[in-house]
Design an enzyme around this catalytic site. Structure first.
Site, mmCIF file in Angstrom:
data_model
loop_
_atom_site.group_PDB
_atom_site.id
_atom_site.type_symbol
_atom_site.label_atom_id
_atom_site.label_comp_id
_atom_site.label_asym_id
_atom_site.label_seq_id
_atom_site.Cartn_x
_atom_site.Cartn_y
_atom_site.Cartn_z
ATOM 1 N N SER A 138 0.867 -1.188 0.000
ATOM 2 C CA SER A 138 0.000 0.000 0.000
ATOM 3 C C SER A 138 0.899 1.233 0.000
ATOM 4 O O SER A 138 2.080 1.144 0.390
ATOM 5 C CB SER A 138 -0.859 -0.007 1.267
ATOM 6 O OG SER A 138 -1.536 1.218 1.427
ATOM 7 N N TYR A 151 -1.698 -0.569 10.740
ATOM 8 C CA TYR A 151 -1.785 -0.892 9.305
ATOM 9 C C TYR A 151 -0.472 -0.541 8.615
ATOM 10 O O TYR A 151 0.085 -1.358 7.872
ATOM 11 C CB TYR A 151 -2.961 -0.134 8.679
ATOM 12 C CG TYR A 151 -3.165 -0.458 7.208
ATOM 13 C CD1 TYR A 151 -3.503 -1.746 6.808
ATOM 14 C CD2 TYR A 151 -3.027 0.522 6.224
ATOM 15 C CE1 TYR A 151 -3.691 -2.054 5.459
ATOM 16 C CE2 TYR A 151 -3.214 0.228 4.886
ATOM 17 C CZ TYR A 151 -3.552 -1.067 4.505
ATOM 18 O OH TYR A 151 -3.728 -1.368 3.164
HETATM 19 N N1 NAP Z 1 -8.868 -0.649 -0.888
HETATM 20 C C1 NAP Z 1 -7.827 0.192 -0.761
HETATM 21 O O1 NAP Z 1 -7.987 1.429 -0.749
HETATM 22 C C2 NAP Z 1 -6.432 -0.367 -0.654
HETATM 23 C C3 NAP Z 1 -5.359 0.507 -0.844
HETATM 24 C C4 NAP Z 1 -4.066 0.016 -0.772
HETATM 25 C C5 NAP Z 1 -3.851 -1.341 -0.520
HETATM 26 N N2 NAP Z 1 -4.911 -2.169 -0.328
HETATM 27 C C6 NAP Z 1 -4.623 -3.579 -0.064
HETATM 28 O O2 NAP Z 1 -5.243 -4.353 -1.068
HETATM 29 C C7 NAP Z 1 -5.532 -5.657 -0.543
HETATM 30 C C8 NAP Z 1 -6.972 -6.013 -0.882
HETATM 31 O O3 NAP Z 1 -7.828 -5.084 -0.239
HETATM 32 P P1 NAP Z 1 -9.305 -4.770 -0.754
HETATM 33 O O4 NAP Z 1 -9.413 -3.321 -0.896
HETATM 34 O O5 NAP Z 1 -9.665 -5.647 -1.884
HETATM 35 O O6 NAP Z 1 -10.120 -5.196 0.554
HETATM 36 P P2 NAP Z 1 -11.476 -6.044 0.749
HETATM 37 O O7 NAP Z 1 -12.433 -5.736 -0.338
HETATM 38 O O8 NAP Z 1 -11.860 -5.830 2.161
HETATM 39 O O9 NAP Z 1 -10.968 -7.551 0.559
HETATM 40 C C9 NAP Z 1 -10.079 -8.126 1.461
HETATM 41 C C10 NAP Z 1 -9.852 -9.576 1.107
HETATM 42 O O10 NAP Z 1 -8.945 -10.134 2.066
HETATM 43 C C11 NAP Z 1 -9.494 -11.359 2.513
HETATM 44 N N3 NAP Z 1 -9.047 -11.709 3.854
HETATM 45 C C12 NAP Z 1 -9.158 -10.983 4.998
HETATM 46 N N4 NAP Z 1 -8.691 -11.700 6.041
HETATM 47 C C13 NAP Z 1 -8.262 -12.885 5.533
HETATM 48 C C14 NAP Z 1 -7.682 -14.045 6.097
HETATM 49 N N5 NAP Z 1 -7.439 -14.154 7.418
HETATM 50 N N6 NAP Z 1 -7.365 -15.085 5.278
HETATM 51 C C15 NAP Z 1 -7.612 -15.006 3.957
HETATM 52 N N7 NAP Z 1 -8.172 -13.932 3.360
HETATM 53 C C16 NAP Z 1 -8.486 -12.894 4.150
HETATM 54 C C17 NAP Z 1 -11.001 -11.189 2.427
HETATM 55 O O11 NAP Z 1 -11.633 -12.453 2.283
HETATM 56 P P3 NAP Z 1 -12.452 -13.248 3.410
HETATM 57 O O12 NAP Z 1 -13.068 -12.248 4.327
HETATM 58 O O13 NAP Z 1 -13.422 -14.037 2.602
HETATM 59 O O14 NAP Z 1 -11.425 -14.108 4.071
HETATM 60 C C18 NAP Z 1 -11.133 -10.393 1.136
HETATM 61 O O15 NAP Z 1 -11.170 -11.262 0.026
HETATM 62 C C19 NAP Z 1 -5.214 -5.595 0.944
HETATM 63 O O16 NAP Z 1 -3.960 -6.157 1.189
HETATM 64 C C20 NAP Z 1 -5.182 -4.099 1.245
HETATM 65 O O17 NAP Z 1 -4.343 -3.805 2.334
HETATM 66 C C21 NAP Z 1 -6.185 -1.722 -0.410
#
Ligand code: NAP
Length: 233
Positions: A138, A151
């Protein structure tokens, strides 16, 4: 157009958001994709979009035995492992004195230990295929901000893990990419309306994994273009 035909990928956190978009993009590019997360129903719905190409596997990345089983299942089913996309992640935002110990531990366990575990068990197979690890960090892995202590610490840790992996795997021609996105429109955390689409970030993952054999995209920061009226002076 480059193709991942014949290659196999694992995408963690593929039940929604960015992970789901990455799984779709890699499958569209010809890879077989093992889609991991805890929400079996959502993974099965995703797999219906591309039967036999997207394969659901229920896996909590904080549980060593489940991660090991996912890697072994992938190699048994597909015969090889080429791409590991460490995308699973979550955030709790609060000032340090208000952040609970459970919230801190959960971020460290999912965002950092989860990536360690997948790498630990996948690396022997990635060495066989001269494969590629993509860690989804991130912008918060490059600069800290108020309310983001846990985070940011977990994502800074992921940057360090990625740097060490880059050096350890260089002799084996296993590529390591760290992608640091800014705000994305997912359920993750109240995105701004100018945030990037998950598909745009997934396209960058595709660019990295379909790069020429002799080229590594090592670290990428990508951000939404903030409209002028929303910019702080
Ligand atoms: N959205 C943003 O603005 C943003 C910005 C920068 C970086 N990121 C990074 O991008 C990545 C994806 O985020 P997103 O925005 O797509 O978030 P999201 O929509 O909340 O999705 C998060 C995913 O992580 C999975 N997850 C959470 N805990 C888990 C566990 N213990 N084991 C396996 N899977 C797990 C969830 O699946 P289940 O709940 O089904 O397990 C879900 O598929 C993350 O690493 C986040 O830090 C996001």
């Amino acid at each position: 157009m480059p193709s991942l035909e014949g290659k196999t990928a694992i995408v963690t956190g593929a039940s929604k958001g960015l992970g789901q978009a990455i799984a779709r993009r890699l499958a569209a590019g010809g890879a077989r994709v093992v889609a991991g997360a805890r929400s079996t129903d959502k993974l099965e719905a995703l797999a219906q979009e591309a039967p036999n190409q997207i394969i659901p596997f229920t896996c909590d990345v904080t549980k060593s035995a489940q991660v090991k089983a996912m890697i072994e299942f992938t190699v048994e089913q597909c015969g090889r492992l080429d791409l590991l996309i460490n995308n699973a992640g979550l955030a709790h935002f609060a000032q340090v004195q208000d952040l609970t110990e459970e919230e801190w531990d959960e971020m460290m366990d999912v965002n950092l230990k989860g990536a360690f575990l997948t790498c630990k068990y996948a690396i022997p197979y990635l060495k066989q295929t001269e494969g590629h690890i993509v860690n989804i960090s991130s912008v918060a892995g490059t600069e800290a901000f108020a309310n983001g202590s846990g985070y940011c610490a977990s994502k800074f840790g992921l940057m360090a893990l990625s740097d060490a992996l880059t050096l350890e795997l260089k002799p084996h021609h296993v590529k390591v990419t760290t992608l640091c996105p800014g705000s994305i429109k997912t359920e993750f955390h109240n995105p701004k309306d100018y945030a990037m689409e998950a598909e745009q970030v997934a396209e960058t993952v595709w660019t990295c994994v379909s790069a020429p054999k002799g080229v590594i995209y090592n670290q990428i920061i990508m951000r939404p273009l903030v409209p002028k009226k929303a910019q702080k002076s």
